[in-house]
Design an enzyme around this catalytic site. Structure first.
Site, PDB file in Angstrom:
ATOM      1  N   VAL A  23      71.146  75.271  29.385  1.00 29.50           N
ATOM      2  CA  VAL A  23      70.927  74.285  30.448  1.00 29.50           C
ATOM      3  C   VAL A  23      70.902  74.992  31.798  1.00 29.50           C
ATOM      4  O   VAL A  23      71.861  75.659  32.195  1.00 29.50           O
ATOM      5  CB  VAL A  23      72.017  73.198  30.426  1.00 29.50           C
ATOM      6  CG1 VAL A  23      71.760  72.183  31.548  1.00 29.50           C
ATOM      7  CG2 VAL A  23      72.059  72.503  29.078  1.00 29.50           C
ATOM      8  N   LYS A  24      69.785  74.847  32.494  1.00 29.81           N
ATOM      9  CA  LYS A  24      69.572  75.505  33.779  1.00 29.81           C
ATOM     10  C   LYS A  24      70.027  74.565  34.893  1.00 29.81           C
ATOM     11  O   LYS A  24      69.499  73.460  35.040  1.00 29.81           O
ATOM     12  CB  LYS A  24      68.090  75.850  33.914  1.00 29.81           C
ATOM     13  CG  LYS A  24      67.759  76.922  34.924  1.00 29.81           C
ATOM     14  CD  LYS A  24      66.273  77.282  34.775  1.00 29.81           C
ATOM     15  CE  LYS A  24      65.856  78.372  35.725  1.00 29.81           C
ATOM     16  NZ  LYS A  24      64.396  78.650  35.594  1.00 29.81           N
ATOM     17  N   VAL A  25      70.987  75.014  35.691  1.00 32.78           N
ATOM     18  CA  VAL A  25      71.642  74.175  36.696  1.00 32.78           C
ATOM     19  C   VAL A  25      71.525  74.840  38.070  1.00 32.78           C
ATOM     20  O   VAL A  25      71.751  76.046  38.195  1.00 32.78           O
ATOM     21  CB  VAL A  25      73.131  73.975  36.333  1.00 32.78           C
ATOM     22  CG1 VAL A  25      73.827  73.101  37.369  1.00 32.78           C
ATOM     23  CG2 VAL A  25      73.267  73.376  34.938  1.00 32.78           C
TER      24      VAL A  25
END
Length: 216
Positions: free
Chosen positions: A86-88
């Site tokens: 998950v890219k945050v």
């Protein structure tokens, strides 16, 4: 150093995988739009299609900028495939979300990092990867690779397990310099990776070998 390809183009991802050196993929909403991928269902399916090609991490970016929204999106993304990371974004609620995901054994990539201080916060929150954008830093007349080196040194000194992913790579020299200073991963277009093949002396040497072979 691991090689990721930064794209949403399935043909390029397959070409990189067939080349034998692909370790993962990063992508984002801009790259999805470039490929004409629109709508939530189409985007989620595209991530699945990428995961079917790549035997490695696939960064999938959340769109929300508030903690609750990022968590909800991230949980949906993580359910798609075991390789999803998950890219945050590097914002206050992003750090909170990274901590939540870390506590729940969901891998994360903290993106839009432009300073060592930001990288420290991401590592403290438990980010799996941190993505300094070296090309954009270079555009501002600073040295992006120098930032990679600084983050690597801090992480080694402090014992942080977060991997340093050099992003916004513009050319083959960026890749070589990032390898020199200890980046764990680089992510870039396939053209930059293939550019590592090129050297005029290789071309001259090969031409000479082939010419000599004709005379045998």
């Amino acid at each position: 150093m691991k090689f990721f390809i930064d794209t949403a183009n399935l043909a390029q991802i397959k070409e990189a995988a067939d080349f034998g050196i692909l370790d993962g993929v990063t992508t984002n909403p801009s790259l999805m739009a470039k490929e004409g991928i629109k709508g939530q269902d189409a985007i989620l399916q595209h991530y699945k299609d990428i995961c079917a090609i790549v035997d490695g991490p696939v960064s999938a970016e959340v769109i929300s900028t508030d903690f609750k929204g990022m968590v909800e999106e991230g949980l949906k993304l993580a359910e798609l495939h075991e390789n999803i990371v998950v890219k945050v974004p590097m914002i206050k609620d992003g750090i909170k979300a990274i901590k939540y995901f870390s506590d729940n054994e969901i891998k994360t990539n903290c993106t839009l990092v432009f300073s060592a201080g930001q990288a420290i916060l991401a590592a403290k929150a438990g980010a799996t990867m941190v993505s300094p954008f070296i090309g954009r830093i270079d555009d501002g007349s600073w040295d992006g690779v120098q930032l990679i080196e600084q983050i690597v040194n801090i992480y080694n000194a402090q014992g942080f397990m977060t991997e340093v992913l050099a992003a916004s790579i513009r050319n083959p020299l960026h890749i070589v310099r990032c390898a020199e200073v200890g980046a764990d991963i680089c992510t870039c277009p396939l053209s930059s990776i293939l550019g590592l093949l090129n050297h005029p002396l290789t071309d001259i040497g090969l031409a000479k070998f082939l010419e000599d072979a004709k005379n045998l």
